[in-house]
Design an enzyme around this catalytic site. Structure first.
Site, PDB file in Angstrom:
ATOM      1  N   GLU A  81      -1.972 -11.594   9.800  1.00 55.53           N
ATOM      2  CA  GLU A  81      -0.646 -12.218   9.674  1.00 55.53           C
ATOM      3  C   GLU A  81       0.478 -11.187   9.668  1.00 55.53           C
ATOM      4  OE1 GLU A  81      -0.337 -14.809   6.261  1.00 55.53           O
ATOM      5  OE2 GLU A  81       1.664 -15.500   6.843  1.00 55.53           O
ATOM      6  N   LYS A 265      -1.063 -18.135  -2.854  1.00 56.62           N
ATOM      7  CA  LYS A 265      -1.450 -17.699  -1.499  1.00 56.62           C
ATOM      8  C   LYS A 265      -0.655 -16.436  -1.142  1.00 56.62           C
ATOM      9  CE  LYS A 265      -1.349 -17.662   3.233  1.00 56.62           C
ATOM     10  NZ  LYS A 265      -0.473 -16.853   4.103  1.00 56.62           N
ATOM     11  N   ASP A 281     -16.184  -8.663  -1.034  1.00 53.95           N
ATOM     12  CA  ASP A 281     -16.420 -10.095  -0.804  1.00 53.95           C
ATOM     13  C   ASP A 281     -15.146 -10.870  -1.154  1.00 53.95           C
ATOM     14  OD1 ASP A 281     -17.160 -12.772  -1.020  1.00 53.95           O
ATOM     15  OD2 ASP A 281     -19.116 -12.328  -1.893  1.00 53.95           O
ATOM     16  N   HIS A 379      10.000 -12.930   8.469  1.00 57.25           N
ATOM     17  CA  HIS A 379       8.659 -13.261   8.960  1.00 57.25           C
ATOM     18  C   HIS A 379       8.688 -13.522  10.463  1.00 57.25           C
ATOM     19  CE1 HIS A 379       4.561 -14.664   8.756  1.00 57.25           C
ATOM     20  NE2 HIS A 379       4.908 -15.797   9.341  1.00 57.25           N
TER      21      HIS A 379
HETATM   22  C1  HMG Z   1       9.727  -8.540   6.591  1.00 57.02           C
HETATM   23  C2  HMG Z   1      10.734  -7.892   5.664  1.00 57.02           C
HETATM   24  C3  HMG Z   1      10.081  -6.720   4.932  1.00 57.02           C
HETATM   25  C4  HMG Z   1      11.890  -7.348   6.510  1.00 57.02           C
HETATM   26  O1  HMG Z   1      12.924  -6.983   5.650  1.00 57.02           O
HETATM   27  P1  HMG Z   1      14.175  -6.130   6.139  1.00 57.02           P
HETATM   28  O2  HMG Z   1      15.242  -6.268   5.118  1.00 57.02           O
HETATM   29  O3  HMG Z   1      14.507  -6.492   7.537  1.00 57.02           O
HETATM   30  O4  HMG Z   1      13.552  -4.682   6.115  1.00 57.02           O
HETATM   31  P2  HMG Z   1      14.202  -3.265   6.428  1.00 57.02           P
HETATM   32  O5  HMG Z   1      14.237  -3.074   7.921  1.00 57.02           O
HETATM   33  O6  HMG Z   1      15.471  -3.072   5.656  1.00 57.02           O
HETATM   34  O7  HMG Z   1      13.088  -2.289   5.821  1.00 57.02           O
HETATM   35  C5  HMG Z   1      12.857  -2.175   4.430  1.00 57.02           C
HETATM   36  C6  HMG Z   1      11.441  -1.641   4.227  1.00 57.02           C
HETATM   37  O8  HMG Z   1      10.501  -2.658   4.561  1.00 57.02           O
HETATM   38  C7  HMG Z   1       9.390  -2.077   5.239  1.00 57.02           C
HETATM   39  N1  HMG Z   1       9.393  -2.587   6.613  1.00 57.02           N
HETATM   40  C8  HMG Z   1      10.275  -3.446   7.166  1.00 57.02           C
HETATM   41  N2  HMG Z   1       9.941  -3.714   8.437  1.00 57.02           N
HETATM   42  C9  HMG Z   1       8.820  -3.029   8.701  1.00 57.02           C
HETATM   43  C10 HMG Z   1       7.989  -2.916   9.844  1.00 57.02           C
HETATM   44  N3  HMG Z   1       8.262  -3.556  10.974  1.00 57.02           N
HETATM   45  N4  HMG Z   1       6.914  -2.139   9.763  1.00 57.02           N
HETATM   46  C11 HMG Z   1       6.604  -1.481   8.635  1.00 57.02           C
HETATM   47  N5  HMG Z   1       7.371  -1.543   7.520  1.00 57.02           N
HETATM   48  C12 HMG Z   1       8.462  -2.309   7.552  1.00 57.02           C
HETATM   49  C13 HMG Z   1       9.599  -0.582   5.212  1.00 57.02           C
HETATM   50  O9  HMG Z   1       9.003  -0.048   4.056  1.00 57.02           O
HETATM   51  C14 HMG Z   1      11.080  -0.490   5.113  1.00 57.02           C
HETATM   52  O10 HMG Z   1      11.534   0.698   4.515  1.00 57.02           O
HETATM   53  P3  HMG Z   1      11.480   2.094   5.323  1.00 57.02           P
HETATM   54  O11 HMG Z   1      10.119   2.612   5.118  1.00 57.02           O
HETATM   55  O12 HMG Z   1      11.785   1.786   6.766  1.00 57.02           O
HETATM   56  O13 HMG Z   1      12.527   2.912   4.661  1.00 57.02           O
HETATM   57  C15 HMG Z   1      11.315  -8.889   4.631  1.00 57.02           C
HETATM   58  O14 HMG Z   1      12.008  -9.901   5.321  1.00 57.02           O
HETATM   59  C16 HMG Z   1      10.267  -9.516   3.742  1.00 57.02           C
HETATM   60  O15 HMG Z   1       9.782  -8.892   2.821  1.00 57.02           O
HETATM   61  N6  HMG Z   1       9.950 -10.780   3.998  1.00 57.02           N
HETATM   62  C17 HMG Z   1       8.867 -11.491   3.295  1.00 57.02           C
HETATM   63  C18 HMG Z   1       7.702 -11.552   4.223  1.00 57.02           C
HETATM   64  C19 HMG Z   1       6.486 -12.205   3.607  1.00 57.02           C
HETATM   65  O16 HMG Z   1       6.408 -12.476   2.446  1.00 57.02           O
HETATM   66  N7  HMG Z   1       5.506 -12.432   4.464  1.00 57.02           N
HETATM   67  C20 HMG Z   1       4.282 -13.077   4.072  1.00 57.02           C
HETATM   68  C21 HMG Z   1       3.970 -14.169   5.041  1.00 57.02           C
HETATM   69  S1  HMG Z   1       4.716 -15.714   4.555  1.00 57.02           S
HETATM   70  C22 HMG Z   1       3.450 -16.398   3.566  1.00 57.02           C
HETATM   71  O17 HMG Z   1       2.363 -16.543   4.031  1.00 57.02           O
HETATM   72  C23 HMG Z   1       3.558 -16.548   2.079  1.00 57.02           C
HETATM   73  C24 HMG Z   1       4.559 -17.418   1.407  1.00 57.02           C
HETATM   74  C25 HMG Z   1       5.921 -16.942   1.763  1.00 57.02           C
HETATM   75  O18 HMG Z   1       4.456 -18.761   1.772  1.00 57.02           O
HETATM   76  C26 HMG Z   1       4.272 -17.237  -0.079  1.00 57.02           C
HETATM   77  C27 HMG Z   1       5.203 -17.979  -0.963  1.00 57.02           C
HETATM   78  O19 HMG Z   1       5.719 -19.031  -0.565  1.00 57.02           O
HETATM   79  O20 HMG Z   1       5.380 -17.503  -2.118  1.00 57.02           O
HETATM   80  N1  NAI Z   2     -21.504 -15.973  -5.479  1.00 59.75           N
HETATM   81  C1  NAI Z   2     -21.323 -14.735  -5.012  1.00 59.75           C
HETATM   82  O1  NAI Z   2     -20.232 -14.201  -5.093  1.00 59.75           O
HETATM   83  C2  NAI Z   2     -22.479 -14.012  -4.390  1.00 59.75           C
HETATM   84  C3  NAI Z   2     -22.250 -12.809  -3.760  1.00 59.75           C
HETATM   85  N2  NAI Z   2     -23.289 -12.074  -3.226  1.00 59.75           N
HETATM   86  C4  NAI Z   2     -23.099 -10.804  -2.528  1.00 59.75           C
HETATM   87  O2  NAI Z   2     -23.605  -9.759  -3.366  1.00 59.75           O
HETATM   88  C5  NAI Z   2     -23.115  -8.513  -2.901  1.00 59.75           C
HETATM   89  C6  NAI Z   2     -22.700  -7.660  -4.073  1.00 59.75           C
HETATM   90  O3  NAI Z   2     -23.781  -7.534  -4.972  1.00 59.75           O
HETATM   91  P1  NAI Z   2     -24.006  -6.162  -5.748  1.00 59.75           P
HETATM   92  O4  NAI Z   2     -24.878  -6.468  -6.912  1.00 59.75           O
HETATM   93  O5  NAI Z   2     -22.706  -5.514  -6.036  1.00 59.75           O
HETATM   94  O6  NAI Z   2     -24.732  -5.289  -4.636  1.00 59.75           O
HETATM   95  P2  NAI Z   2     -26.058  -4.419  -4.576  1.00 59.75           P
HETATM   96  O7  NAI Z   2     -27.214  -5.066  -5.224  1.00 59.75           O
HETATM   97  O8  NAI Z   2     -26.183  -4.026  -3.138  1.00 59.75           O
HETATM   98  O9  NAI Z   2     -25.642  -3.110  -5.383  1.00 59.75           O
HETATM   99  C7  NAI Z   2     -25.626  -3.082  -6.768  1.00 59.75           C
HETATM  100  C8  NAI Z   2     -26.680  -2.122  -7.274  1.00 59.75           C
HETATM  101  O10 NAI Z   2     -26.324  -0.807  -6.881  1.00 59.75           O
HETATM  102  C9  NAI Z   2     -26.856   0.098  -7.832  1.00 59.75           C
HETATM  103  N3  NAI Z   2     -25.788   1.096  -8.089  1.00 59.75           N
HETATM  104  C10 NAI Z   2     -25.736   2.342  -7.560  1.00 59.75           C
HETATM  105  N4  NAI Z   2     -24.643   2.991  -7.965  1.00 59.75           N
HETATM  106  C11 NAI Z   2     -23.972   2.157  -8.785  1.00 59.75           C
HETATM  107  C12 NAI Z   2     -22.757   2.251  -9.512  1.00 59.75           C
HETATM  108  N5  NAI Z   2     -21.991   3.363  -9.495  1.00 59.75           N
HETATM  109  N6  NAI Z   2     -22.337   1.179 -10.225  1.00 59.75           N
HETATM  110  C13 NAI Z   2     -23.076   0.043 -10.245  1.00 59.75           C
HETATM  111  N7  NAI Z   2     -24.248  -0.099  -9.586  1.00 59.75           N
HETATM  112  C14 NAI Z   2     -24.697   0.949  -8.847  1.00 59.75           C
HETATM  113  C15 NAI Z   2     -27.257  -0.688  -9.065  1.00 59.75           C
HETATM  114  O11 NAI Z   2     -28.662  -0.682  -9.128  1.00 59.75           O
HETATM  115  C16 NAI Z   2     -26.742  -2.086  -8.782  1.00 59.75           C
HETATM  116  O12 NAI Z   2     -27.587  -3.086  -9.280  1.00 59.75           O
HETATM  117  C17 NAI Z   2     -21.954  -8.831  -2.003  1.00 59.75           C
HETATM  118  O13 NAI Z   2     -22.359  -8.614  -0.670  1.00 59.75           O
HETATM  119  C18 NAI Z   2     -21.725 -10.321  -2.234  1.00 59.75           C
HETATM  120  O14 NAI Z   2     -21.173 -10.896  -1.073  1.00 59.75           O
HETATM  121  C19 NAI Z   2     -24.583 -12.489  -3.353  1.00 59.75           C
HETATM  122  C20 NAI Z   2     -24.856 -13.685  -3.977  1.00 59.75           C
HETATM  123  C21 NAI Z   2     -23.838 -14.563  -4.503  1.00 59.75           C
END
Ligand code: HMG
Ligand code: NAI
Length: 426
Positions: A81, A265, A281, A379
């Site tokens: 997005e 969202k 995940d 956006h």
């Molecule tokens: C889109 C902006 C940022 C523009 O905003 P703007 O005022 O035109 O931005 P700007 O040109 O003044 O730039 C400000 C800074 O924004 C960044 N920036 C700005 N443009 C870029 C670009 N092209 N590429 C990379 N970075 C960018 C960048 O950091 C930049 O600073 P800089 O680094 O340039 O000094 C602003 O309008 C905004 O924040 N809008 C909101 C957008 C948003 O929330 N999108 C999510 C999708 S909508 C949705 O799915 C969710 C929603 C909305 O329904 C959730 C809800 O309802 O709560």
């Molecule tokens: N309902 C759900 O969310 C479910 C998710 N999954 C899947 O399970 C997976 C994740 O399971 P995990 O148990 O995390 O994976 P995993 O079993 O691959 O790894 C965990 C194991 O790694 C070992 N390990 C090594 N270094 C470790 C460290 N620093 N810290 C902790 N453990 C370490 C431990 O023995 C531990 O049990 C994901 O792919 C997920 O999508 C599986 C079933 C159900």
């Protein structure tokens, strides 16, 4: 390594130039994998899931400007997005003036549930299980010596009683497991299956489901941010007016579930791309987030927004964040490993805290836009390039067409086709 996450002009570079810039900044030669097709080799993909035909690519970006607990960092984001990465970078830029995001988290505790049915005396059975807690915990811990050696393991037992479920009395035992740097689903599922026969013997009941709970309410990550009014002001709005608008927007989400779903969202717009980029995940994170948003019995906002005594906007978020640095695809997908290196995180807790900080930034980006000019200007301006691609623009035509659509304030696919036809003289 200490970096400066402020990347002015980054947006104006080509992808190749951005990669070269980041490679020098982060000292990560493997970043160049991003610029080549086949970053996920087919043989690896074929080992990850079933019936594999190929791979499916999505854009991979970094959000700039983040400062979390005083550390500068770039946030990898994989998402389809437009405007998400820009908004996150923008809000991180505003936040850094006040020190960025402060975060904390609870220990990485997951719950595994064992369902027990066929019980005549569920309350008695519950106490019997609790009396045998040490034995149950010890048996669970025998299943994962590695986890124990890393300081994790089963820590506790909770038993929930549903005395009059539609299918009769039911007990649900929860193993509370510290999974350290794993997401932990497989880890706790193995433990639940291991202890179920013992629980049957203790209670006289029959074990049915033995599976983790995705309502990971013991594994919480938190972030806070404080923004001065002058950071939020624009030519059309004072900072104070923007803050009042954001507070009204937050209140709307707090009282109305229809709005809360969209508000949340917007938070997940920031979190999911990081979860995907790190091979975690996202279904588990989404399930935990929305279940947690309902914990009071009313679906509400995952974040809160307030004004402090000095008139600054303060935002906070606390939510489940079951993410790992090991397990699942985090170690199999080469780009997941790369994302973790870009973030330079040392623990799953640190990753979880960054994820909620990005969620809070994203939430602020949407609320700021909604409270002032509306979401469409920013956006749609960025979405215009998508529309240009859909209309058939290629190469230099893409930016030209997007610019024309934005200048005309008319970002529509049919208009894009017309403009492109005119340019090509057709
Ligand atoms: C889109 C902006 C940022 C523009 O905003 P703007 O005022 O035109 O931005 P700007 O040109 O003044 O730039 C400000 C800074 O924004 C960044 N920036 C700005 N443009 C870029 C670009 N092209 N590429 C990379 N970075 C960018 C960048 O950091 C930049 O600073 P800089 O680094 O340039 O000094 C602003 O309008 C905004 O924040 N809008 C909101 C957008 C948003 O929330 N999108 C999510 C999708 S909508 C949705 O799915 C969710 C929603 C909305 O329904 C959730 C809800 O309802 O709560
Ligand atoms: N309902 C759900 O969310 C479910 C998710 N999954 C899947 O399970 C997976 C994740 O399971 P995990 O148990 O995390 O994976 P995993 O079993 O691959 O790894 C965990 C194991 O790694 C070992 N390990 C090594 N270094 C470790 C460290 N620093 N810290 C902790 N453990 C370490 C431990 O023995 C531990 O049990 C994901 O792919 C997920 O999508 C599986 C079933 C159900």
């Amino acid at each position: 390594m200490l970096i400066d996450s402020r990347l002015p002009e980054f947006r104006n570079l080509s992808p190749r130039q951005r990669l070269d810039h980041l490679e020098a900044l982060l000292q990560l030669p493997e970043l160049q994998h991003l610029g080549t097709p086949g970053a996920l080799p087919l043989a690896v993909a074929n080992g990850m899931i079933e019936n594999v035909l190929g791979t499916f690519e999505l854009p991979y970006a970094v959000a700039s400007n983040f400062v979390v607990n005083g550390r500068e960092l770039l946030v990898p984001m994989v998402v389809e997005e437009p405007s998400i990465v820009a908004a996150a970078s923008y809000m991180a830029k505003l936040a850094r003036a006040g020190g960025g995001f402060q975060t904390s988290s609870s220990a990485p505790l997951m719950r595994a549930q064992v369902q027990l049915v066929g019980l005549g005396d569920p309350f008695n059975a519950r106490l019997a299980l609790l009396r045998h807690k040490d034995e149950i915990v010890e048996l669970a811990n025998r299943k994962d010596q590695l986890l124990n050696s890393l300081g994790g393991g089963c820590r506790d037992l909770e038993v929930h009683c549903f005395a009059d479920s539609p299918r009769g009395p039911m007990l649900v035992a929860h193993l509370i497991v510290d999974v350290r740097d794993a997401m932990g689903a497989n880890t706790v599922n193995t433990m639940a299956e291991a202890v179920a026969p013992l629980m049957e013997r203790i209670t006289g009941g029959q074990a049915r489901l033995r599976i983790l709970s995705n309502l990971a309410d013991l594994r919480l990550a938190r972030a806070q941010v404080r923004i001065a009014p002058q950071q939020l002001q624009s030519p059309d709005y004072s900072g104070e007016a923007v803050i009042e608008g954001i507070l009204d927007a937050y209140c709307f989400a707090a009282v109305d579930p229809y709005r809360a779903a969209t508000h949340n969202k917007g938070i997940m717009n920031g979190i999911d791309p990081l979860i995907v980029a790190t091979g975690n995940d996202w279904r588990a994170v989404e399930a935990g987030a929305h279940a947690y948003a309902c914990r009071s019995g009313h679906y509400g906002s995952l974040s809160t927004w307030e004004k402090d005594a000095e008139g600054h906007l303060v935002g906070s978020i606390e939510m489940p964040m079951p993410v790992g640095l090991v397990g699942g695809a985090t170690r199999t997908h080469p780009l997941a490993q790369l994302s973790l290196r870009i973030l330079a995180v040392r623990s799953a807790q640190e990753l979880a805290e960054i994820a909620v900080a990005v969620g809070l930034a994203q939430n602020l980006g949407a609320l700021r836009a909604l409270a002032c000019e509306g979401i469409q200007r920013g956006h749609m301006a960025l979405h215009a390039r998508n529309i240009a691609l859909v209309a058939g623009a290629r190469g230099e035509e893409v930016d030209w067409l997007a610019r024309r659509l934005v200048e005309a304030g008319d970002v529509r696919a049919d208009r894009a086709v017309e403009l492109l036809r005119e340019r090509r003289g057709a």
